[in-house]
Design an enzyme around this catalytic site. Structure first.
Site, short mmCIF file in Angstrom:
data_model
loop_
_atom_site.label_atom_id
_atom_site.label_comp_id
_atom_site.label_asym_id
_atom_site.label_seq_id
_atom_site.Cartn_x
_atom_site.Cartn_y
_atom_site.Cartn_z
N SER A 1 -10.14 -0.57 7.29
CA SER A 1 -9.43 -0.66 5.96
C SER A 1 -8.62 -1.64 5.68
O SER A 1 -8.44 -1.65 4.28
CB SER A 1 -8.41 0.83 6.03
N LYS B 1 0.82 -1.28 0.09
CA LYS B 1 -0.03 -0.14 -0.15
C LYS B 1 0.88 1.16 0.10
O LYS B 1 1.89 1.22 0.92
CB LYS B 1 -0.73 -0.03 1.27
N SER C 1 -9.66 1.91 3.04
CA SER C 1 -8.70 2.58 2.50
C SER C 1 -7.74 1.72 1.68
O SER C 1 -7.03 2.07 0.77
CB SER C 1 -7.92 3.78 3.12
#
Length: 513
Positions: A211, A93, A187
């Site tokens: 997330s 990420k 996210s």
């Protein structure tokens, strides 16, 4: 996304949509594939599909990828492997810092950080490299881990664009709610979608509240948010050190356990893979009623058939587990996240807004190079570049502004944090586990369990179950337990995987040539 030019591999082709790291390692050990051929195959898959999915921000440059893969292949040929994940590609990420020598930016999805340069890798990046993993690239995300502005569709960043689910052919419905059934959730949207789309066998995401768990549930993956503080957050762009955690996102419980070993720096003798019992017989389980799902039109736009299917199939899963478990308790009482308030103010959000400004400022100030050095400068950058950073579909940065202006006294801060921990622990998870005499609590992913994990700081995992007839999006079940009891959740995930049908790859990607 940077253009790459890889030659087609003449070695064994793998099914990137279904194969996991354990199976890849077997092929590598047998000499049927090399790490070099794997990275080439995965990059081909990314280039084939990411123009539509937007799950990636950047692929590692060709020369660096090939150099890393060849080096690990040479180590293997010399009889040296660094562990069970030696030579396996992984996606990270893009809120996890990578030194410029790795050829990747660290943007958190923001144009304000596009040219920033961290002084060093995040701690977990070095751990992954030391374990012999190959960082294939950086995944897209909800910008600034979805902390910038309120009530906006998830999975969008100014750098990476809008991430789309690999399971939903038409992408996000423009009339859907921010967390509606067409959204990949976030996210860690790009991390989840990249694994489901066959870009890598697994990925690393992060979670403050939901997330990891929510996007994994919508990509038919396994994940775990570890106990707060168990995984190093050094070099990860922060939202709140009280709530943030990095975790693995995988296609199997074995891969999750092996990757969690690396993140937590577990010795081989204490590997989480030892907890892959695949049996419910020594696990005591409590279940939340599926009606505990608390979606609203503001978050998840109701679709009657979809909600009914989710509740029905989750109840059916409970009935399958019921005779297998050591103990089974259903429809338990559990504290609601709606109670996590003091004088009408949500304690979780009060803490996040108090933490965000100083912790982001500390990160920005520690960069080798950066166009911005404070949250105030990010806000100003976004206003200056509003056409790109504050477009009509993602126009707000009210959370940033509120954090910049918040004046919460030390006494108020301590009161909120103490109350939140007390409600999440003594009045929440600990009380339920003790009252019902169970090891873990299971419930729908689309429920309050993610906020309960945030409040308590306790570990939470997610497991795939089924796919909506309505639009094909996956859904699953989450499980929570006590502090530092990750091994129990690994047991639950392995038992789950052995009990229910294997996860399915996205049908439209299977059909495409």
């Amino acid at each position: 996304m940077a253009d790459q030019n890889f030659e087609d591999s003449h070695e064994k082709n793998v099914d990137v949509l279904t194969i996991d790291a354990k199976a890849l390692q077997a092929l590598l050990s047998a000499g049927e594939v090399t790490s070099l051929s794997l990275v080439r195959q995965y990059v081909v898959q990314i280039k084939k599909h990411d123009e539509r999915l937007h799950a990636m921000i950047r692929i590692t440059p060709n020369d660096l990828l090939e150099e890393a893969a060849k080096s690990l292949d040479e180590e293997r040929a010399a009889g040296k492997t660094r562990g069970p994940l030696h030579g396996i590609p992984i996606i990270i990420k893009d809120n996890i810092a990578t030194h410029p020598s790795l050829g990747l930016p660290t943007t958190c999805g923001s144009l304000a950080l596009l040219s920033s340069k961290p002084k060093k890798n995040a701690g977990i990046i070095d751990q992954l490299l030391d374990a012999g993993l190959i960082i294939l690239g950086k995944a897209n995300l909800a910008e600034f881990a979805n902390a910038r502005g309120s009530d906006m569709p998830n999975g969008w960043s100014a750098v990476g664009g809008q991430t789309h689910s690999a399971y939903i052919r038409d992408g996000i419905d423009p009339n859907d709610s921010p967390e509606g059934h067409s959204n990949p959730s976030g996210s860690s949207s790009g991390s989840a979608v990249s694994v489901s789309a066959g870009y890598a066998p697994f990925a690393i995401g992060t979670e403050t509240d939901g997330s990891l768990v929510a996007p994994s549930g919508r990509a038919a993956l396994y994940t775990i948010k570890p106990s707060i503080g168990l995984v190093s957050q050094d070099g990860i762009i922060p939202i709140s050190s009280n709530f943030d955690a990095a975790g693995p996102m995988t296609k199997s419980s074995y891969d999750l356990a092996a990757l969690l070993d690396v993140l937590i720096k577990k010795p081989a003798s204490g590997s989480f893979t030892n907890d892959l019992t695949c049996s419910w017989s020594d696990i005591s389980v409590a279940f939340l009623d599926p009606d505990a799902w608390k979606g609203s039109e503001d978050d998840i736009k109701p679709v009657d058939d979809a909600e009914a299917q989710m509740k029905r199939e989750i109840r059916q899963a409970y009935e399958v587990i019921k005779p297998k478990a050591k103990k089974f308790v259903e429809n338990i009482d559990l504290v609601s996240p709606e109670t996590f308030r003091i004088d009408r103010e949500g304690s979780e959000w009060a803490i996040i807004q108090a933490d965000m400004k100083p912790q982001l400022n500390a990160y920005f100030e520690g960069l080798e190079e950066s166009e911005v050095r404070s949250l105030a400068e990010v806000i100003a950058f976004n206003e200056k570049h509003a056409d790109l950073e504050l477009p009509p579909h993602h126009p707000r940065q009210d959370n940033f502004i509120n954090s910049e202006n918040q004046q919460l006294s030390t006494e108020e801060y301590d009161r909120h944090l103490s109350y939140l921990r007390h409600m999440g622990r003594e009045k929440g998870v600990d009380l339920a586990l003790k009252t019902y005499g169970v090891d873990v609590i299971l419930g729908p992913i689309d429920s309050g369990l993610t906020s309960l994990a945030t409040a308590s700081g306790y570990p939470l995992c997610a497991m795939p179950l089924s796919y909506l007839d309505y639009n094909g999006r996956p859904f699953g079940v989450a499980a929570i337990t006590g502090k530092h009891q990750e091994h129990l959740l690994v047991k639950v995930m392995s038992a789950w995987e052995a009990t229910f049908p294997a996860r399915k790859p996205p049908p439209q990607l299977v059909k495409l040539p």
